[in-house]
Scaffold this motif. Structure first.
Motif, PDB file in Angstrom:
ATOM      1  N   TYR A 153      34.445  46.500  43.985  1.00 18.92           N
ATOM      2  CA  TYR A 153      34.812  47.476  44.999  1.00 18.92           C
ATOM      3  C   TYR A 153      33.764  47.451  46.106  1.00 18.92           C
ATOM      4  O   TYR A 153      32.618  47.056  45.873  1.00 18.92           O
ATOM      5  N   ASP A 167      32.535  53.976  45.474  1.00 20.11           N
ATOM      6  CA  ASP A 167      33.904  53.673  45.049  1.00 20.11           C
ATOM      7  C   ASP A 167      33.976  53.502  43.537  1.00 20.11           C
ATOM      8  O   ASP A 167      34.919  53.958  42.889  1.00 20.11           O
ATOM      9  N   GLN A 201      33.683  56.833  41.771  1.00 22.68           N
ATOM     10  CA  GLN A 201      34.961  57.545  41.815  1.00 22.68           C
ATOM     11  C   GLN A 201      35.911  56.988  40.754  1.00 22.68           C
ATOM     12  O   GLN A 201      36.571  57.752  40.048  1.00 22.68           O
ATOM     13  N   LEU A 202      35.990  55.683  40.626  1.00 24.69           N
ATOM     14  CA  LEU A 202      36.825  55.067  39.600  1.00 24.69           C
ATOM     15  C   LEU A 202      36.380  55.495  38.202  1.00 24.69           C
ATOM     16  O   LEU A 202      37.208  55.845  37.355  1.00 24.69           O
ATOM     17  N   PRO A 247      37.453  43.162  47.564  1.00 25.61           N
ATOM     18  CA  PRO A 247      37.064  44.508  47.147  1.00 25.61           C
ATOM     19  C   PRO A 247      37.774  45.619  47.916  1.00 25.61           C
ATOM     20  O   PRO A 247      38.132  46.643  47.335  1.00 25.61           O
ATOM     21  N   ALA A 248      38.015  45.428  49.205  1.00 28.25           N
ATOM     22  CA  ALA A 248      38.707  46.459  49.989  1.00 28.25           C
ATOM     23  C   ALA A 248      40.141  46.621  49.502  1.00 28.25           C
ATOM     24  O   ALA A 248      40.659  47.740  49.425  1.00 28.25           O
ATOM     25  N   ASN A 256      41.140  45.990  46.430  1.00 28.33           N
ATOM     26  CA  ASN A 256      41.018  46.651  45.127  1.00 28.33           C
ATOM     27  C   ASN A 256      40.912  48.154  45.295  1.00 28.33           C
ATOM     28  O   ASN A 256      41.533  48.922  44.563  1.00 28.33           O
ATOM     29  N   LYS A 257      40.116  48.580  46.288  1.00 28.54           N
ATOM     30  CA  LYS A 257      39.946  50.017  46.546  1.00 28.54           C
ATOM     31  C   LYS A 257      41.271  50.639  46.987  1.00 28.54           C
ATOM     32  O   LYS A 257      41.664  51.693  46.488  1.00 28.54           O
ATOM     33  N   GLU A 311      43.353  53.576  45.023  1.00 26.94           N
ATOM     34  CA  GLU A 311      43.705  54.844  45.668  1.00 26.94           C
ATOM     35  C   GLU A 311      45.206  55.081  45.615  1.00 26.94           C
ATOM     36  O   GLU A 311      45.660  56.198  45.370  1.00 26.94           O
TER      37      GLU A 311
END
Length: 84
Positions: free
Chosen positions: A16, A21, A24-25, A65-66, A68-69, A73
């Motif tokens: 991430y 991030d 948060q996960l 990674p972006a 994945n984020k 979300e």
């Protein structure tokens, strides 16, 4: 540099964009616990359960990674909608 969740030095999550991030996960996955404070800190502090760690990592070849984020979300929003 991307970050991921590790257990015993093995990467167990996707990469991430930031450490926040991954926190948060981990929180959403129930891996974050509050522990009592010591004399120098006020209030409880968040720590990862068991032997989990958040570390910088390299994204796997072809991994974004972006993206994945964004996918995490979107999944979180879908779960909230299903639970309400």
């Amino acid at each position: 540099m991307p970050y991921a969740l590790f257990c015993h030095d093995a990467q167990i999550s996707k990469a991430y964009p930031s450490e926040a991030d991954v926190w948060q996960l981990a929180q959403q996955s129930g891996l974050v616990v509050d522990v009592s404070t010591d004399d120098q800190r006020h209030g409880p502090r968040r720590v990862l359960d068991n032997d989990y760690e958040i570390k910088p990592c390299r994204a796997a070849q072809g991994e974004d990674p972006a993206r994945n984020k964004a996918e995490a979300e979107q999944q979180s929003r879908m779960e909230l909608a299903l639970n309400s």
